[in-house]
Design a protein around this motif. Structure first.
Motif, PDB file in Angstrom:
ATOM      1  N   THR A 276      -3.263  44.550 -74.805  1.00  9.30           N
ATOM      2  CA  THR A 276      -2.623  43.267 -74.558  1.00  9.30           C
ATOM      3  C   THR A 276      -1.387  43.124 -75.439  1.00  9.30           C
ATOM      4  OG1 THR A 276      -2.992  40.869 -74.429  1.00  9.30           O
ATOM      5  CG2 THR A 276      -4.020  42.019 -76.264  1.00  9.30           C
ATOM      6  N   THR A 277      -0.379  42.408 -74.937  1.00  9.46           N
ATOM      7  CA  THR A 277       0.849  42.176 -75.694  1.00  9.46           C
ATOM      8  C   THR A 277       1.291  40.732 -75.518  1.00  9.46           C
ATOM      9  OG1 THR A 277       2.344  42.778 -73.875  1.00  9.46           O
ATOM     10  CG2 THR A 277       1.633  44.563 -75.339  1.00  9.46           C
ATOM     11  N   ALA A 278       2.197  40.318 -76.391  1.00 17.10           N
ATOM     12  CA  ALA A 278       2.889  39.043 -76.233  1.00 17.10           C
ATOM     13  C   ALA A 278       4.357  39.267 -76.542  1.00 17.10           C
ATOM     14  CB  ALA A 278       2.308  37.977 -77.151  1.00 17.10           C
ATOM     15  N   SER A 279       5.211  38.589 -75.799  1.00 15.26           N
ATOM     16  CA  SER A 279       6.655  38.758 -75.955  1.00 15.26           C
ATOM     17  C   SER A 279       7.345  37.407 -75.960  1.00 15.26           C
ATOM     18  CB  SER A 279       7.228  39.613 -74.816  1.00 15.26           C
ATOM     19  OG  SER A 279       6.614  40.891 -74.755  1.00 15.26           O
ATOM     20  N   VAL A 280       8.518  37.368 -76.597  1.00 13.00           N
ATOM     21  CA  VAL A 280       9.368  36.178 -76.598  1.00 13.00           C
ATOM     22  C   VAL A 280      10.779  36.605 -76.236  1.00 13.00           C
ATOM     23  CG1 VAL A 280       8.019  34.847 -78.259  1.00 13.00           C
ATOM     24  CG2 VAL A 280       9.768  36.433 -79.077  1.00 13.00           C
ATOM     25  N   ARG A 281      11.603  35.626 -75.917  1.00  9.98           N
ATOM     26  CA  ARG A 281      13.003  35.923 -75.655  1.00  9.98           C
ATOM     27  C   ARG A 281      13.691  36.346 -76.951  1.00  9.98           C
ATOM     28  NH1 ARG A 281      13.439  36.799 -70.282  1.00  9.98           N
ATOM     29  NH2 ARG A 281      12.686  35.037 -69.052  1.00  9.98           N
ATOM     30  N   GLN A 282      14.644  37.271 -76.823  1.00  9.59           N
ATOM     31  CA  GLN A 282      15.312  37.795 -78.008  1.00  9.59           C
ATOM     32  C   GLN A 282      16.109  36.732 -78.748  1.00  9.59           C
ATOM     33  OE1 GLN A 282      17.547  41.175 -76.501  1.00  9.59           O
ATOM     34  NE2 GLN A 282      16.082  42.582 -77.416  1.00  9.59           N
ATOM     35  N   GLY A 283      16.658  35.781 -78.002  1.00 10.52           N
ATOM     36  CA  GLY A 283      17.482  34.758 -78.628  1.00 10.52           C
ATOM     37  C   GLY A 283      16.762  33.437 -78.748  1.00 10.52           C
ATOM     38  N   ASP A 324       5.304  49.910 -91.252  1.00 13.85           N
ATOM     39  CA  ASP A 324       5.447  50.112 -89.813  1.00 13.85           C
ATOM     40  C   ASP A 324       4.631  49.126 -88.976  1.00 13.85           C
ATOM     41  OD1 ASP A 324       7.293  52.213 -89.724  1.00 13.85           O
ATOM     42  OD2 ASP A 324       5.735  53.696 -90.166  1.00 13.85           O
ATOM     43  N   LYS A 325       4.059  48.104 -89.596  1.00 11.45           N
ATOM     44  CA  LYS A 325       3.209  47.183 -88.836  1.00 11.45           C
ATOM     45  C   LYS A 325       3.996  46.392 -87.792  1.00 11.45           C
ATOM     46  CE  LYS A 325      -0.462  46.747 -92.242  1.00 11.45           C
ATOM     47  NZ  LYS A 325      -1.467  47.337 -91.345  1.00 11.45           N
ATOM     48  N   ASP A 326       5.170  45.897 -88.159  1.00  9.66           N
ATOM     49  CA  ASP A 326       5.992  45.192 -87.179  1.00  9.66           C
ATOM     50  C   ASP A 326       6.470  46.148 -86.082  1.00  9.66           C
ATOM     51  OD1 ASP A 326       5.757  42.723 -88.425  1.00  9.66           O
ATOM     52  OD2 ASP A 326       7.563  43.006 -89.644  1.00  9.66           O
ATOM     53  N   ARG A 327       6.825  47.369 -86.474  1.00  5.59           N
ATOM     54  CA  ARG A 327       7.271  48.360 -85.496  1.00  5.59           C
ATOM     55  C   ARG A 327       6.150  48.659 -84.497  1.00  5.59           C
ATOM     56  NH1 ARG A 327      11.175  52.390 -85.164  1.00  5.59           N
ATOM     57  NH2 ARG A 327      11.958  51.836 -87.234  1.00  5.59           N
ATOM     58  N   PHE A 328       4.920  48.804 -84.995  1.00  5.59           N
ATOM     59  CA  PHE A 328       3.803  49.060 -84.093  1.00  5.59           C
ATOM     60  C   PHE A 328       3.628  47.912 -83.100  1.00  5.59           C
ATOM     61  CE2 PHE A 328      -0.648  48.760 -82.826  1.00  5.59           C
ATOM     62  CZ  PHE A 328      -0.890  50.041 -82.372  1.00  5.59           C
ATOM     63  N   ASN A 329       3.747  46.678 -83.571  1.00  2.00           N
ATOM     64  CA  ASN A 329       3.563  45.529 -82.683  1.00  2.00           C
ATOM     65  C   ASN A 329       4.618  45.467 -81.582  1.00  2.00           C
ATOM     66  OD1 ASN A 329       1.196  44.306 -83.421  1.00  2.00           O
ATOM     67  ND2 ASN A 329       2.120  42.818 -84.803  1.00  2.00           N
ATOM     68  N   SER A 330       5.762  46.080 -81.798  1.00  2.00           N
ATOM     69  CA  SER A 330       6.817  46.047 -80.782  1.00  2.00           C
ATOM     70  C   SER A 330       6.852  47.306 -79.924  1.00  2.00           C
ATOM     71  CB  SER A 330       8.182  45.863 -81.452  1.00  2.00           C
ATOM     72  OG  SER A 330       8.527  47.008 -82.211  1.00  2.00           O
ATOM     73  N   SER A 331       5.922  48.238 -80.167  1.00  5.25           N
ATOM     74  CA  SER A 331       5.972  49.544 -79.511  1.00  5.25           C
ATOM     75  C   SER A 331       5.121  49.601 -78.254  1.00  5.25           C
ATOM     76  CB  SER A 331       5.499  50.625 -80.487  1.00  5.25           C
ATOM     77  OG  SER A 331       4.113  50.455 -80.778  1.00  5.25           O
ATOM     78  N   LYS A 332       5.280  50.703 -77.513  1.00 10.82           N
ATOM     79  CA  LYS A 332       4.488  50.985 -76.316  1.00 10.82           C
ATOM     80  C   LYS A 332       3.635  52.234 -76.561  1.00 10.82           C
ATOM     81  CE  LYS A 332       7.931  49.134 -73.068  1.00 10.82           C
ATOM     82  NZ  LYS A 332       8.790  49.458 -71.879  1.00 10.82           N
ATOM     83  N   PRO A 333       2.478  52.338 -75.912  1.00 12.94           N
ATOM     84  CA  PRO A 333       1.623  53.513 -76.116  1.00 12.94           C
ATOM     85  C   PRO A 333       2.321  54.838 -75.866  1.00 12.94           C
ATOM     86  CG  PRO A 333       0.391  51.792 -75.011  1.00 12.94           C
ATOM     87  CD  PRO A 333       1.816  51.316 -75.076  1.00 12.94           C
ATOM     88  N   GLN A 334       3.249  54.878 -74.911  1.00 16.42           N
ATOM     89  CA  GLN A 334       3.912  56.131 -74.580  1.00 16.42           C
ATOM     90  C   GLN A 334       4.732  56.686 -75.746  1.00 16.42           C
ATOM     91  OE1 GLN A 334       6.031  53.785 -71.530  1.00 16.42           O
ATOM     92  NE2 GLN A 334       7.862  54.923 -72.097  1.00 16.42           N
TER      93      GLN A 334
END
Length: 499
Positions: A276-283, A324-334
């Motif tokens: 599962t993921t959550a996203s927001v607008r960049q701006g 790398d915790k923030d990086r992991f949260n923004s990453s994809k499994p691939q």
């Protein structure tokens, strides 16, 4: 085996290191950035074959968000972010790319209930103006609704179709949080009210209808946080129920979806990966002053930016390094090859050995952890031609275990329908993963490596230690019907209201 300190101390350092990088909760406030965005913080993800009577041909997906909800957390309580995008992704062919995505979007509508005060109509400060017993009632000052879409293919470029109610319509009501017994008509009132938000749905491309529920639930995760912070005031090889659950007084927000197995599997491939993921607008700009209304302070725009990710429990807490915790949260499994060292050369077992002389597993790279976290275990939940990537994996060809027969240790307790073959609410993932970190799979696979995890019992001298945080997680604590989680704790009880 003999350690210079008792085997129990091995667990002590594991838990100590966990506290150094955040609370040892499945994914509560696990990274620096997401700690400041609680509405988008995924706390737990579950995926299992439904074990409700007559529903064995379905898979239940549960994504929990917003940690540490105090039941009395008014007057605004815990609405979801209307500027966020909440998603559950499924990989149906093992290539680490989503094939199906379920997208949840939320909307808050202010009714703006007003009262006549000395000849003037004045807006009330609360989310309710009286008792609530049904969706979208006139006494509800704030209506929260959501839409649900299914995307086949790429989450941003694939085919998007709306999931609809059995009776028609694409807008679903989310129940108001459990303000208290007086608002909902007594101790059983909220359960009755919330159940009216359980919807049978039509899922495009699926011949059989599914079900959805979105709303507040009692936090299902169990962990002895207080004892951990108090200089590790516990016995890690003592009773598995020696300590209280630190989250026993907290609620979360649940996105629960039940889908037919036939709709999410492909011929010859019964194993499904999920996260599962959550996203927001960049701006995001802040209006000063904001317009009158509800939630008008932030102005959002731009492309979606992923800020939360959760598949297997505890990965970002106890596996991924702090930097790398923030990086992991923004990453994809691939793209998980970038984090491979954290799995193949983990730090926690080494710390255990250094400080407590409890022998860490000696097999490097840690192929047993690769199996547990990145590929699935051979003969249990490893897809053919799998690409190593972190996600929860479920073998849908393994029959569900009824609640009465479930082991809270899942596969480690000889219950193949449980963790790490998916995850159920009653699976004690803290105990299971502590044991995996110290090499329990090397012990379980035997000298002939029947599980094909690339190690042997001699590689893990502490692999058979019965490690526990003492806060038991048990199937008996939960209902055996969708959405499988308990009614949220009320902000006020009938007894307190009567005083």
């Amino acid at each position: 085996m003999r350690f210079s300190l008792p085997p129990a101390r091995a667990c002590v350092l594991v838990l100590s290191a966990v506290t150094a990088v955040g609370a040892i909760a499945s994914s509560h406030r696990e990274a620096p950035s997401i700690a400041g965005m609680p509405k988008l913080d995924a706390t737990d993800f579950y995926m299992f074959r439904s074990y409700e009577a007559g529903r064995q041909d379905f898979v239940t997906l549960i994504a929990n968000y917003q940690p540490d909800q105090s039941p009395y957390g008014g007057p605004n309580y815990f609405t979801m972010d209307p500027n966020g995008l909440y998603e559950i992704h499924l990989d149906t062919d093992g290539n680490a790319v989503e094939d199906i995505t379920f997208q949840f979007r939320f909307k808050n509508t202010l009714r703006d209930i007003q009262l006549p005060i000395a000849g003037k109509q004045v807006s009330i400060p609360l989310v309710q103006a009286g008792g609530i017993s049904a969706p979208n009632q006139a006494t509800s000052n704030l209506r929260e609704t959501y839409t649900l879409n299914i995307v086949r293919g790429d989450r941003r470029k694939g085919k998007v179709e709306a999931v609809t109610k059995a009776g028609g319509g694409t807008e679903f009501d989310k129940p108001t949080d459990n303000i208290g017994d007086k608002t909902f008509g007594g101790p059983t009132g909220y359960a009755s009210y919330a159940n009216q938000h359980l919807y049978t749905v039509n899922i495009p491309g699926c011949a059989t209808q599914g079900r959805v529920f979105v709303g507040q639930r009692k936090d299902p995760f169990s962990v002895a946080l207080g004892q951990v912070f108090d200089l590790i005031n516990l016995n890690p090889v003592g009773s598995s129920s020696a300590n209280p659950d630190a989250l026993a007084g907290k609620n979360v927000t649940t996105l629960a979806l039940e889908v037919p197995i036939s709709c999410i599997t492909t011929a010859g491939q019964p194993i499904v990966g999920g996260w599962t993921t959550a996203s927001v607008r960049q701006g995001r700009l802040i209006a000063s002053p904001p317009k009158s209304g509800h939630g008008t302070t932030a102005i959002n725009g731009g492309a979606w930016a992923q800020v939360s990710r959760l598949g297997m429990p505890l990965v970002n807490e106890v596996v991924i390094g702090l930097k790398d915790k923030d990086r992991f949260n923004s990453s994809k499994p691939q793209d998980d090859a970038q984090f491979a060292d954290y799995v193949t050369n983990p730090t926690l077992p080494a710390l255990v050995q250094t400080l407590f002389q409890a022998p860490a597993p000696t097999n490097f790279p840690r192929t047993d952890l690769v199996a547990a976290f990145l590929t699935g275990v051979e003969g249990v939940n490893k897809p053919a031609n799998v690409k190593a990537s972190e996600m929860l994996r479920l073998n849908t060809s393994i029959a569900p275990t009824i609640k009465a027969n479930q082991s809270n240790l899942g596969v480690l307790g000889n219950d193949l329908a449980g963790f790490p073959n998916g995850r159920r609410p009653g699976d004690d993932v803290v105990d299971a993963e502590l044991r995996v970190a110290m090499g329990v799979l090397c012990v379980a696979t035997g000298a002939s490596d029947t599980l094909k995890v690339g190690c042997k019992p001699a590689d893990a001298p502490a692999g058979s230690a019965p490690l526990t945080d003492g806060a038991a997680q048990s199937p008996t604590e939960f209902p055996d019907a969708f959405p499988y989680l308990n009614t949220p704790l009320p902000g006020s009880t009938s007894a307190s209201a009567a005083r």
